[in-house]
Structures are given as structure tokens and as C-alpha cells.
Write an enzyme that holds these catalytic residues in place. Sequence first.
Site, PDB file in Angstrom:
ATOM      1  N   ASP A   1       0.834  -1.189   0.000  1.00  0.00           N
ATOM      2  CA  ASP A   1       0.000   0.000   0.000  1.00  0.00           C
ATOM      3  C   ASP A   1       0.873   1.244   0.000  1.00  0.00           C
ATOM      4  O   ASP A   1       1.489   1.590   0.997  1.00  0.00           O
ATOM      5  CB  ASP A   1      -0.903  -0.009   1.236  1.00  0.00           C
TER       6      ASP A   1
ATOM      7  N   ASP B   1      -0.421   6.076  -7.568  1.00  0.00           N
ATOM      8  CA  ASP B   1      -0.813   5.117  -6.539  1.00  0.00           C
ATOM      9  C   ASP B   1      -0.942   3.723  -7.133  1.00  0.00           C
ATOM     10  O   ASP B   1      -1.938   3.389  -7.781  1.00  0.00           O
ATOM     11  CB  ASP B   1      -2.148   5.541  -5.915  1.00  0.00           C
TER      12      ASP B   1
END
Length: 501
Positions: free
Chosen positions: A110, A328
Site C-alpha cells: 500500500d 498510486d
Amino acid sequence: MVVGGRKMRIPPLILLLLLLSASAAGMFTAQRDSGAFQAGLRLERALPTKGVRLDHLLARDRARHGRSLLGTSGVVDFPVEGSANPFTFGLYYTRVRLGNPARDYYVQIDTGSDVLWVTCSSCDGCPISSGLNIQLNFYEPDKSSTSTVLTCSDDRCTSALQTGEAVCPSGSSRHACSYSFQYGDGSGTAGYYVYDTIYFDTITGDQQSLNSSAQIVFGNSQSGDLTKSDKAVGGILGFGQNGLSVISQLSSAGVAPSVFSHCLSSSDSGGGILVLGEIVEPGIVYTPLVPSQPHYNINLESITVNGQALSIDSSVFTTTDTRGTIVDSGTTLAYLAEQAYGPFVNAIIASVSSSVRSISTSGGNECFVTSSSLDESFPSVTLNFKGSVSMSLKPENYLLQQGIDGDTIIWCIGFQNNKGSEITILGDLVLKDKIVVYDLANQRIGWRNYDCSQSVNVSTSSGRNQFLNTGQFNANGVSHMVCHKLLWTSIGFLFLFLFFL
């Protein structure tokens, strides 16, 4: 030696080669059995056997975007398995080894959060099994001889309090340094921090792979409902920029450089590369990170379709607290600020070839079928960033396979309208088949198109480049590439032996 009833003399050279081969195989087996190879970290993508609907992908990304937490020496290597295909609704996760004796924990990768945390056996609301075919282990500090619970008086806890990553009751210096993270989808996790050993593979400048370890702070979760059992993992590995992220802790300790890189393959066989280190292949271009941001924000300035700039006010992409462009790898699709979405989709529709036919779908997305190849049917797209650098997108980087119409594939625009938001997010749909370098030391992000099934050059602290092998790891942490090379080496020696006989 007796062969076929005759006594044969083995030439000294062949005997020496056979002995070396046996020694190498024995060393490989001993290292495998002793766990020497098991310190490697494996990045995987969990893939169901069937595709999923677009609205499921959107729901997953909306939940993912809510996870906005406040916030040398060798190269640490994470061999990759799985696929980066966004349509399969996969998850990226890796295996970390923690504690003494060391145990394996599978945690989600993440880049939008900073903390590594794993669950304990008494975790309230945490799954105990996973549909990803992985073993969920649970961390217990009292079962590790090197574990220490972080207290509120510790300087590292004090620092985490300032960034919102820790919680301490007032006037209780001996209390455990705790955390409580809430995510945008309503889920969350809570627990306390511990200080223990992490194990990993380090590649040095002299082309050696070493089993390394370091002491780091990570979370031990006692409650949470982050994942369901069908795609459950044992925690999260945050790759953010704050002090408690693993990349920050290892670089501060001189164990790894302050940079990490990935290259995610879109091929059917999948795979790719993830390293704590800088990939230095020729042709990588860099744009600066926007300073003082909790995410990896960069300055997108304009978008062109077939070389024509879109009529979008540049202020739409300016970074503020409520707008900007984020890189991301934890996001499956890609999202455009609402004011940019309409011009982008209209330009794509206006630029398709005559072989493309628009079709309607229940989801309301713009979808197409074509009798020609994607490159012949759809336009090129270029994202232009600060520093006069660009990111070229092939049709596969903005289209999403969404079904089949007879014998023809249905392609839909994979960029989504980030309605009510001025934030643009570049997820895996855009980042696949690219080297992406997150250079924290120099506050910049770089990229170039690349075949991620190939090896890469990685910079080390000595200034030399290390040719990194992209061999995959099996469940025991042993490189399939190593097994493959040993097998063919042994076969070669066998043929030489038989030839001389």
C-alpha cells in the site's frame, strides 16, 4: 566405475565438474532447508478465475482511496508473482518474515499509507483464513525472543504522535504506544506498536545476494475489519514517506537506499519487479514530487490525444489540499478530476478509427468493439508533467476489457470520472508495463515504458549497477530461476559424462 560390465576411468576434469555440481546442489538444498532462501519477500497478485464487473472494481477503488493515513547499503529485492491486469480485481501482497523464530506474514502493498502492521491471534473481527491460498499467521510478541512493546515514552512514539500515527493516554509514559486507523469505507484497524526483527534478501554491489535483517517498528493489530475472508491478508505494508514506513526505517538505518522501484507486467503470465533501490535503465524521465504531501503527488500540466492538447483549465491539476495528481500503485483503475473527464472521453471518441463501433452497456461507460488491433483503432494519449516530461499511454493503458460481444472483445474507457472531486489518480491501469521509481532522497518520481518480464539494472550505494534477476519465488521462498539453472547445469554435466564414456 563399472558401466556395462567394463571398468571405466573418469577423466579428472569431468570428475572435478561432477564434484562441483554435486557440491552446488547440496549447498542449494541445505540453504533451502535451513531457510536461507526463505528470507526473500514475494510480491503476488491474487487472481480469481473469472472477471468481475466494473462496479465492483469501482467499489474496491473507492474503499482504497479512503485509506489516507496522516501522514546505504544494498538493494532489498522483492521477486514478483501474479498479474497486473486491472480487470481481474487482484490485490498486491508480499510476504514478510518477522520475529525470532521468524514467521511469514502476507501483507498488502500500500503506497497510500505508512505503517506495516500484522494481526494477532486474538484480533477481534480479523479473518482467520483466506481465499487467496495463503496461510494467515498471527504475530504474538511474547513468542518472539527479540520483541519489545513500544511505550509512550519512546522517542519513536512521540514522533508518531505528531503525524497522527500513534495514540497515547495523557500522563501514561509506560502505556503501550497504540494506533487506530480508520478508512474511507468504514473499516479500520487498531492495536499497538512493537519493535522486532524483519528478514529480507539484500543485493550488494559485488553481485552477491545476502540474507539480511534489521530491527523495525510495526503494528500488532488487535481489532479490525479491513478484509473479508475471500481476499484476506494478514496486514498491510505501507510504502509512504513518513518515518514509520519500512522504506524510511530501513534507509535511516543504512540498510536500504531511500528509494524504491516497481515494474508490473501486464502479460498473461504476469510477474514483475519490486525493489528497495533505484532502477537505472536508460530513458527514465523524472518529475519532482510536490513537497509536504501525504501521498505521491506530482504536477500534471496537460493531456494530449493524438498530439492535440485538450481544452482543460490547468488549475484543475494544481495540487492543493483538495486537488492534484497522485501516483498510486494500490489503485486498480485510473481516475480523472471531474472537469477533465468529459474533454478526455470526447477526444477519445472523436479520434477512433472507422473500424470502431460504439456500444451501450448497463454501467453507462463508453464502450467499443473493433475489428482491428487496438493500436490501429484507438489514439495515443500523453500525460505532460512539470519539467517538460511526458508519460505515453497505449490504448491498453486507458481501455479496460469488459466483456465479449460474440467473438469480439468489448473495450471500455478505464479512466473513471472522479465525480465531485478535483483529484486525479494514476493507478495500475496507467502504471503497468512501466518502470516507476519513487526517489524519496531527491523528491522525484521517474518512469519509462518497459517489458517487466525482463531483468533491470539497479543502483547500489557503491555506485555500481547490479543486474537483477527476475526469477519467481515458490511457496518455500526458493527462486525458480535458481532451480532452473541448477537443473540445466546438471543436465549439461550428464551429457559431458556420457560423451566421454
